[in-house]
Design a protein around this motif. Structure first.
Motif, PDB file in Angstrom:
ATOM      1  N   LYS A 135      -4.079   7.748 -13.069  1.00 60.05           N
ATOM      2  CA  LYS A 135      -3.304   6.998 -13.266  1.00 60.05           C
ATOM      3  C   LYS A 135      -2.194   7.064 -12.014  1.00 60.05           C
ATOM      4  CE  LYS A 135      -3.032   6.597 -18.260  1.00 60.05           C
ATOM      5  NZ  LYS A 135      -2.241   6.883 -19.411  1.00 60.05           N
ATOM      6  N   LEU A 136      -2.839   7.785 -11.141  1.00 61.68           N
ATOM      7  CA  LEU A 136      -1.946   8.063  -9.830  1.00 61.68           C
ATOM      8  C   LEU A 136      -2.756   7.709  -8.679  1.00 61.68           C
ATOM      9  CD1 LEU A 136       0.000  11.372 -10.543  1.00 61.68           C
ATOM     10  CD2 LEU A 136       0.867   8.918 -10.615  1.00 61.68           C
ATOM     11  N   GLY A 137      -3.272   8.545  -7.820  1.00 62.18           N
ATOM     12  CA  GLY A 137      -4.090   8.409  -6.811  1.00 62.18           C
ATOM     13  C   GLY A 137      -5.445   7.764  -7.175  1.00 62.18           C
ATOM     14  N   ALA A 138      -6.115   7.982  -8.212  1.00 63.79           N
ATOM     15  CA  ALA A 138      -7.278   7.294  -8.564  1.00 63.79           C
ATOM     16  C   ALA A 138      -7.198   5.715  -8.887  1.00 63.79           C
ATOM     17  CB  ALA A 138      -7.794   7.692  -9.811  1.00 63.79           C
ATOM     18  N   ARG A 139      -5.689   5.345  -8.799  1.00 62.83           N
ATOM     19  CA  ARG A 139      -5.423   3.802  -8.853  1.00 62.83           C
ATOM     20  C   ARG A 139      -6.009   3.056  -7.707  1.00 62.83           C
ATOM     21  NH1 ARG A 139      -0.020   3.174  -9.453  1.00 62.83           N
ATOM     22  NH2 ARG A 139      -0.332   1.151  -9.899  1.00 62.83           N
ATOM     23  N   LEU A 140      -6.171   3.646  -6.549  1.00 65.75           N
ATOM     24  CA  LEU A 140      -6.383   3.025  -5.262  1.00 65.75           C
ATOM     25  C   LEU A 140      -7.948   2.538  -5.487  1.00 65.75           C
ATOM     26  CD1 LEU A 140      -8.785   4.558  -2.915  1.00 65.75           C
ATOM     27  CD2 LEU A 140      -6.963   6.425  -3.292  1.00 65.75           C
ATOM     28  N   ALA A 141      -8.686   2.719  -6.438  1.00 69.18           N
ATOM     29  CA  ALA A 141      -9.896   2.257  -6.716  1.00 69.18           C
ATOM     30  C   ALA A 141      -9.968   1.050  -7.804  1.00 69.18           C
ATOM     31  CB  ALA A 141     -11.034   3.346  -7.178  1.00 69.18           C
ATOM     32  N   ASP A 142      -9.021   0.938  -8.606  1.00 71.45           N
ATOM     33  CA  ASP A 142      -8.687   0.157  -9.559  1.00 71.45           C
ATOM     34  C   ASP A 142      -8.594  -1.308  -8.945  1.00 71.45           C
ATOM     35  OD1 ASP A 142      -7.845  -1.722 -11.381  1.00 71.45           O
ATOM     36  OD2 ASP A 142      -6.540  -0.097 -12.356  1.00 71.45           O
ATOM     37  N   PRO A 143      -9.459  -2.360  -9.081  1.00 70.33           N
ATOM     38  CA  PRO A 143      -9.554  -3.539  -8.552  1.00 70.33           C
ATOM     39  C   PRO A 143      -8.219  -4.524  -8.981  1.00 70.33           C
ATOM     40  CG  PRO A 143     -11.105  -3.509 -10.158  1.00 70.33           C
ATOM     41  CD  PRO A 143     -10.591  -1.996 -10.045  1.00 70.33           C
ATOM     42  N   GLN A 144      -7.505  -4.093 -10.021  1.00 73.86           N
ATOM     43  CA  GLN A 144      -6.540  -4.918 -10.738  1.00 73.86           C
ATOM     44  C   GLN A 144      -5.198  -4.492 -10.073  1.00 73.86           C
ATOM     45  OE1 GLN A 144      -6.509  -4.077 -14.754  1.00 73.86           O
ATOM     46  NE2 GLN A 144      -8.060  -5.403 -15.298  1.00 73.86           N
ATOM     47  N   VAL A 145      -5.165  -3.414  -9.235  1.00 74.25           N
ATOM     48  CA  VAL A 145      -4.015  -2.959  -8.414  1.00 74.25           C
ATOM     49  C   VAL A 145      -3.895  -3.692  -7.131  1.00 74.25           C
ATOM     50  CG1 VAL A 145      -2.917  -0.771  -7.390  1.00 74.25           C
ATOM     51  CG2 VAL A 145      -4.039  -0.505  -9.476  1.00 74.25           C
ATOM     52  N   HIS A 146      -4.911  -3.797  -6.564  1.00 75.85           N
ATOM     53  CA  HIS A 146      -4.946  -4.476  -5.296  1.00 75.85           C
ATOM     54  C   HIS A 146      -4.199  -3.941  -3.979  1.00 75.85           C
ATOM     55  CE1 HIS A 146      -6.598  -7.966  -7.569  1.00 75.85           C
ATOM     56  NE2 HIS A 146      -5.479  -7.871  -8.389  1.00 75.85           N
ATOM     57  N   TRP A 147      -4.078  -2.607  -4.213  1.00 68.45           N
ATOM     58  CA  TRP A 147      -3.302  -1.881  -3.155  1.00 68.45           C
ATOM     59  C   TRP A 147      -4.110  -1.859  -1.531  1.00 68.45           C
ATOM     60  CZ3 TRP A 147      -4.096   2.859  -0.421  1.00 68.45           C
ATOM     61  CH2 TRP A 147      -3.074   3.301   0.432  1.00 68.45           C
ATOM     62  N   LEU A 148      -5.484  -2.006  -1.628  1.00 66.90           N
ATOM     63  CA  LEU A 148      -6.294  -1.782  -0.410  1.00 66.90           C
ATOM     64  C   LEU A 148      -6.300  -3.345   0.186  1.00 66.90           C
ATOM     65  CD1 LEU A 148      -9.405   0.369  -1.603  1.00 66.90           C
ATOM     66  CD2 LEU A 148      -7.393   0.965  -0.022  1.00 66.90           C
ATOM     67  N   GLU A 149      -5.911  -4.206  -0.437  1.00 68.06           N
ATOM     68  CA  GLU A 149      -5.943  -5.599   0.217  1.00 68.06           C
ATOM     69  C   GLU A 149      -4.821  -5.801   1.244  1.00 68.06           C
ATOM     70  OE1 GLU A 149      -5.569  -8.780  -2.806  1.00 68.06           O
ATOM     71  OE2 GLU A 149      -7.372  -8.065  -3.810  1.00 68.06           O
ATOM     72  N   GLN A 150      -3.945  -4.942   1.085  1.00 67.32           N
ATOM     73  CA  GLN A 150      -2.720  -5.195   2.222  1.00 67.32           C
ATOM     74  C   GLN A 150      -3.428  -4.709   3.678  1.00 67.32           C
ATOM     75  OE1 GLN A 150       0.500  -2.053   2.012  1.00 67.32           O
ATOM     76  NE2 GLN A 150      -0.618  -0.967   0.754  1.00 67.32           N
ATOM     77  N   PHE A 151      -4.291  -4.010   3.775  1.00 72.01           N
ATOM     78  CA  PHE A 151      -4.957  -3.737   4.896  1.00 72.01           C
ATOM     79  C   PHE A 151      -5.936  -4.866   5.812  1.00 72.01           C
ATOM     80  CE2 PHE A 151      -4.269   0.094   2.447  1.00 72.01           C
ATOM     81  CZ  PHE A 151      -3.388   0.769   3.235  1.00 72.01           C
ATOM     82  N   SER A 152      -6.117  -5.805   4.787  1.00 71.93           N
ATOM     83  CA  SER A 152      -7.069  -6.789   5.338  1.00 71.93           C
ATOM     84  C   SER A 152      -6.516  -7.508   6.545  1.00 71.93           C
ATOM     85  CB  SER A 152      -7.528  -7.825   4.203  1.00 71.93           C
ATOM     86  OG  SER A 152      -8.045  -7.200   3.220  1.00 71.93           O
ATOM     87  N   ASN A 153      -7.311  -7.708   7.521  1.00 66.15           N
ATOM     88  CA  ASN A 153      -6.814  -8.634   8.610  1.00 66.15           C
ATOM     89  C   ASN A 153      -6.011  -7.980   9.624  1.00 66.15           C
ATOM     90  OD1 ASN A 153      -7.411 -11.110  10.103  1.00 66.15           O
ATOM     91  ND2 ASN A 153      -5.468 -12.113   9.407  1.00 66.15           N
ATOM     92  N   ARG A 154      -5.944  -6.475   9.518  1.00 67.21           N
ATOM     93  CA  ARG A 154      -4.994  -5.796  10.348  1.00 67.21           C
ATOM     94  C   ARG A 154      -5.580  -5.352  11.339  1.00 67.21           C
ATOM     95  NH1 ARG A 154       0.803  -5.335   9.506  1.00 67.21           N
ATOM     96  NH2 ARG A 154       1.162  -5.742   7.230  1.00 67.21           N
TER      97      ARG A 154
END
Length: 200
Positions: free
Chosen positions: A128-147
């Motif tokens: 429920k904290l750092g492990a959420r980075l792997a949660d596809p519903q959170v989409h946190w990693l998407e902000q790095f696309s095309n950077r």
């Protein structure tokens, strides 16, 4: 005496058949497990690439691993995706230290040095904290696309370009640094990573 010899022979035959069946079963399941592991690895590492963006089997020919590692992360593997005989992307597998343990990421980089996307392969962060980075519903990693490397690779609270994963500052900083270092590695090693066909 003949009956004893016959019984011993039957016992030996039964034992031999049982051993053969066990070895055959082990061989069959071992092949199935290896095949399943390879499919999972392929999915984890290549899912970032668009369908049709490559026509080779990148994982079959890993690129040489670097002798010198990054300051805050470790390059575990690199692969070259090809399309019509030319490089279309590089996949880098990198590991960094998160809050609770290692985080392993698959990072896809275009031939011009832009980050196509990233995906978590392994992590041990707090639920429920750092492990959420792997949660596809959170989409946190998407902000790095095309950077690209010239962007400000830090959290907004640290005068950077990126949002923090809520409640997981250490995890957020570790991942941001690992992605920046993967792009830096690509920038330094692009000639080797892309190969001679990139310049033809």
């Amino acid at each position: 005496m003949k009956r004893l010899a016959r019984d011993a022979g039957l016992l030996l035959l039964t034992g031999a058949l049982a051993l053969s069946a066990t070895l055959a079963w082990r061989q069959w399941t071992s092949t199935a497990v290896t095949s399943a592991e390879k499919r999972l690895q392929s999915h984890q590492r290549l899912a970032l690439l668009a369908q049709g963006s490559y026509d080779n089997q990148p994982l079959d020919t890993p690129l040489p691993r670097p002798a010198a590692q990054r300051p805050n992360s470790r390059i575990l593997a690199a692969y070259r995706a090809m399309r019509a005989g030319k490089p279309s992307a590089i996949i880098i597998v990198t590991q960094t230290q998160g809050y609770a343990g290692p985080i392993v990421l698959s990072v896809a980089i275009s031939t011009d040095g832009r980050l196509i996307g990233s995906q978590v392969i392994e992590q041990q962060e707090s639920p429920k904290l750092g492990a959420r980075l792997a949660d596809p519903q959170v989409h946190w990693l998407e902000q790095f696309s095309n950077r690209q490397l010239t962007d400000r690779w830090a959290l907004k609270r640290d005068q950077g370009d990126f949002d923090q994963l809520a409640g997981a500052t250490v995890t957020s900083r570790a991942v941001i640094t690992a992605l920046q270092e993967a792009l830096s590695y690509f920038d330094e090693q692009h000639t080797v990573l892309l190969g001679s066909s990139a310049h033809e």
